[in-house]
Write an enzyme that holds these catalytic residues in place. Sequence first.
Site, mmCIF file in Angstrom:
data_model
loop_
_atom_site.group_PDB
_atom_site.id
_atom_site.type_symbol
_atom_site.label_atom_id
_atom_site.label_comp_id
_atom_site.label_asym_id
_atom_site.label_seq_id
_atom_site.Cartn_x
_atom_site.Cartn_y
_atom_site.Cartn_z
ATOM 1 N N GLU A 1 -7.175 -2.575 10.243
ATOM 2 C CA GLU A 1 -7.144 -1.885 8.957
ATOM 3 C C GLU A 1 -8.570 -1.601 8.488
ATOM 4 O O GLU A 1 -9.225 -2.490 7.917
ATOM 5 C CB GLU A 1 -6.430 -2.748 7.907
ATOM 6 C CG GLU A 1 -5.010 -3.096 8.261
ATOM 7 C CD GLU A 1 -4.173 -3.406 7.017
ATOM 8 O OE1 GLU A 1 -3.111 -2.807 6.894
ATOM 9 O OE2 GLU A 1 -4.597 -4.217 6.179
ATOM 10 N N HIS B 1 -5.978 -10.594 5.576
ATOM 11 C CA HIS B 1 -5.998 -9.239 5.031
ATOM 12 C C HIS B 1 -7.331 -8.998 4.318
ATOM 13 O O HIS B 1 -7.892 -9.915 3.714
ATOM 14 C CB HIS B 1 -4.828 -9.040 4.061
ATOM 15 C CG HIS B 1 -4.643 -7.610 3.677
ATOM 16 N ND1 HIS B 1 -5.394 -7.011 2.703
ATOM 17 C CD2 HIS B 1 -3.829 -6.651 4.180
ATOM 18 C CE1 HIS B 1 -5.037 -5.735 2.608
ATOM 19 N NE2 HIS B 1 -4.089 -5.489 3.495
ATOM 20 N N ASN C 1 3.671 -4.354 3.986
ATOM 21 C CA ASN C 1 2.947 -5.372 3.232
ATOM 22 C C ASN C 1 3.110 -4.999 1.762
ATOM 23 O O ASN C 1 2.465 -4.075 1.290
ATOM 24 C CB ASN C 1 1.464 -5.380 3.633
ATOM 25 C CG ASN C 1 0.643 -6.327 2.766
ATOM 26 O OD1 ASN C 1 1.193 -7.102 1.988
ATOM 27 N ND2 ASN C 1 -0.671 -6.249 2.900
ATOM 28 N N LYS D 1 2.211 -6.582 -0.789
ATOM 29 C CA LYS D 1 1.121 -7.060 -1.647
ATOM 30 C C LYS D 1 1.725 -7.702 -2.909
ATOM 31 O O LYS D 1 2.772 -8.331 -2.826
ATOM 32 C CB LYS D 1 0.145 -5.924 -1.946
ATOM 33 C CG LYS D 1 -0.306 -5.215 -0.641
ATOM 34 C CD LYS D 1 -1.441 -4.290 -0.784
ATOM 35 C CE LYS D 1 -1.794 -3.688 0.572
ATOM 36 N NZ LYS D 1 -2.962 -2.815 0.513
ATOM 37 N N GLY E 1 1.209 -0.407 3.386
ATOM 38 C CA GLY E 1 1.165 -0.881 2.006
ATOM 39 C C GLY E 1 2.031 -0.001 1.114
ATOM 40 O O GLY E 1 3.250 -0.141 1.058
ATOM 41 N N GLY E 2 1.391 0.934 0.446
ATOM 42 C CA GLY E 2 2.063 1.778 -0.548
ATOM 43 C C GLY E 2 3.385 2.366 -0.074
ATOM 44 O O GLY E 2 4.386 2.335 -0.803
ATOM 45 N N SER F 1 -3.305 3.569 4.566
ATOM 46 C CA SER F 1 -2.705 4.861 4.185
ATOM 47 C C SER F 1 -1.831 5.456 5.279
ATOM 48 O O SER F 1 -1.765 6.684 5.420
ATOM 49 C CB SER F 1 -3.784 5.857 3.743
ATOM 50 O OG SER F 1 -4.485 5.350 2.617
ATOM 51 N N GLU G 1 -8.014 -7.687 1.601
ATOM 52 C CA GLU G 1 -8.024 -8.020 0.168
ATOM 53 C C GLU G 1 -8.278 -9.513 -0.023
ATOM 54 O O GLU G 1 -8.898 -9.931 -1.002
ATOM 55 C CB GLU G 1 -6.702 -7.570 -0.482
ATOM 56 C CG GLU G 1 -6.679 -6.054 -0.645
ATOM 57 C CD GLU G 1 -5.305 -5.419 -0.530
ATOM 58 O OE1 GLU G 1 -4.293 -6.105 -0.675
ATOM 59 O OE2 GLU G 1 -5.268 -4.194 -0.277
ATOM 60 N N GLY H 1 -5.211 2.077 0.722
ATOM 61 C CA GLY H 1 -4.858 2.479 -0.639
ATOM 62 C C GLY H 1 -5.666 3.648 -1.167
ATOM 63 O O GLY H 1 -5.632 3.948 -2.356
HETATM 64 P P1 13P Z 1 -1.906 1.210 2.189
HETATM 65 O O1 13P Z 1 -0.846 1.617 3.172
HETATM 66 O O2 13P Z 1 -1.415 1.216 0.772
HETATM 67 O O3 13P Z 1 -3.180 1.958 2.395
HETATM 68 O O4 13P Z 1 -2.232 -0.335 2.493
HETATM 69 C C1 13P Z 1 -2.496 -0.694 3.800
HETATM 70 C C2 13P Z 1 -2.569 -2.168 3.872
HETATM 71 O O5 13P Z 1 -3.466 -2.783 3.346
HETATM 72 C C3 13P Z 1 -1.491 -2.861 4.567
HETATM 73 O O6 13P Z 1 -1.797 -4.186 4.751
#
Ligand code: 13P
Length: 253
Positions: A166, A94, A9, A11, A234-235, A213, A96, A172
């Site tokens: 999640e 999601h 993802n 983002k 994510g990251g 994470s 967010e 994050g």
């Molecule tokens: P991180 O892997 O950066 O923690 O993000 C997870 C996420 O929100 C994937 O949708």
Amino acid sequence: MRKPIIAGNWKMNNTIAATKALVTELIPLVKDAKADVVICTPYTDLATAVELTKGTNIHVGAENVHWAEKGAFTGEISADMLKELGVEYVIIGHSERRQYFGETDATVNARVKAALAKGLKPIICVGELLEEREAGKTDEVVIRQTTEAFKDVDKSELENIVVAYEPVWAIGTGKTATAEDANATIKVIRDTLANLYCRNCADTKIRIQYGGSMNTKNVDELMAMPEIDGGLIGGASLKAADFARVVNFEEVK
Ligand code: 13P
């Protein structure tokens, strides 16, 4: 029994130029993956990602979709628009979006049904906030979110749906749920689906990812858990080498 699925993802990251560089580097690194590989990109990168990944094992997803077919929804994108681009998956709900953009269980459900109606595969996100976890409400939250997201979704669609668990406090932050905790909550989600549909449907048709994470260091341990079918990253999906290491996780027995 359930094929692993690892999805990035991105983002709100990566311009078209950055997308070209990242995808070009990624393609050879994941070509032998045992897992399904998906990259979910910003809308502006989708056409580039679809074009570059043609003929490869990388699938492309969007990060949201509107529930209406078309109309006066300034700034929104419809399922038809994504389908026309060659997009296959779409992240829905999601945290967010729930946190910053007013996403509710009802809008998640509306988006899921719109996506399925047009042949897009939803990756439905569920997960508890830190205060909900601390209040002992994790199970209650994921049961509610799962039940609402699947309202009026037909059993025949289950194979086309992925759920991502999640925990919001793990996104994050560098904090990961322990593999055991993630496994236990994913079991709760699977049991919820078994109650809504059937035991066999939940055990064989639906893949449930962990997200929060997940990275090169913890992926092997997380993927060794029996209920965890993949990851939403994510990251660690923003660097080709890191994402490839996650996709090519090592099987720990
Ligand atoms: P991180 O892997 O950066 O923690 O993000 C997870 C996420 O929100 C994937 O949708």
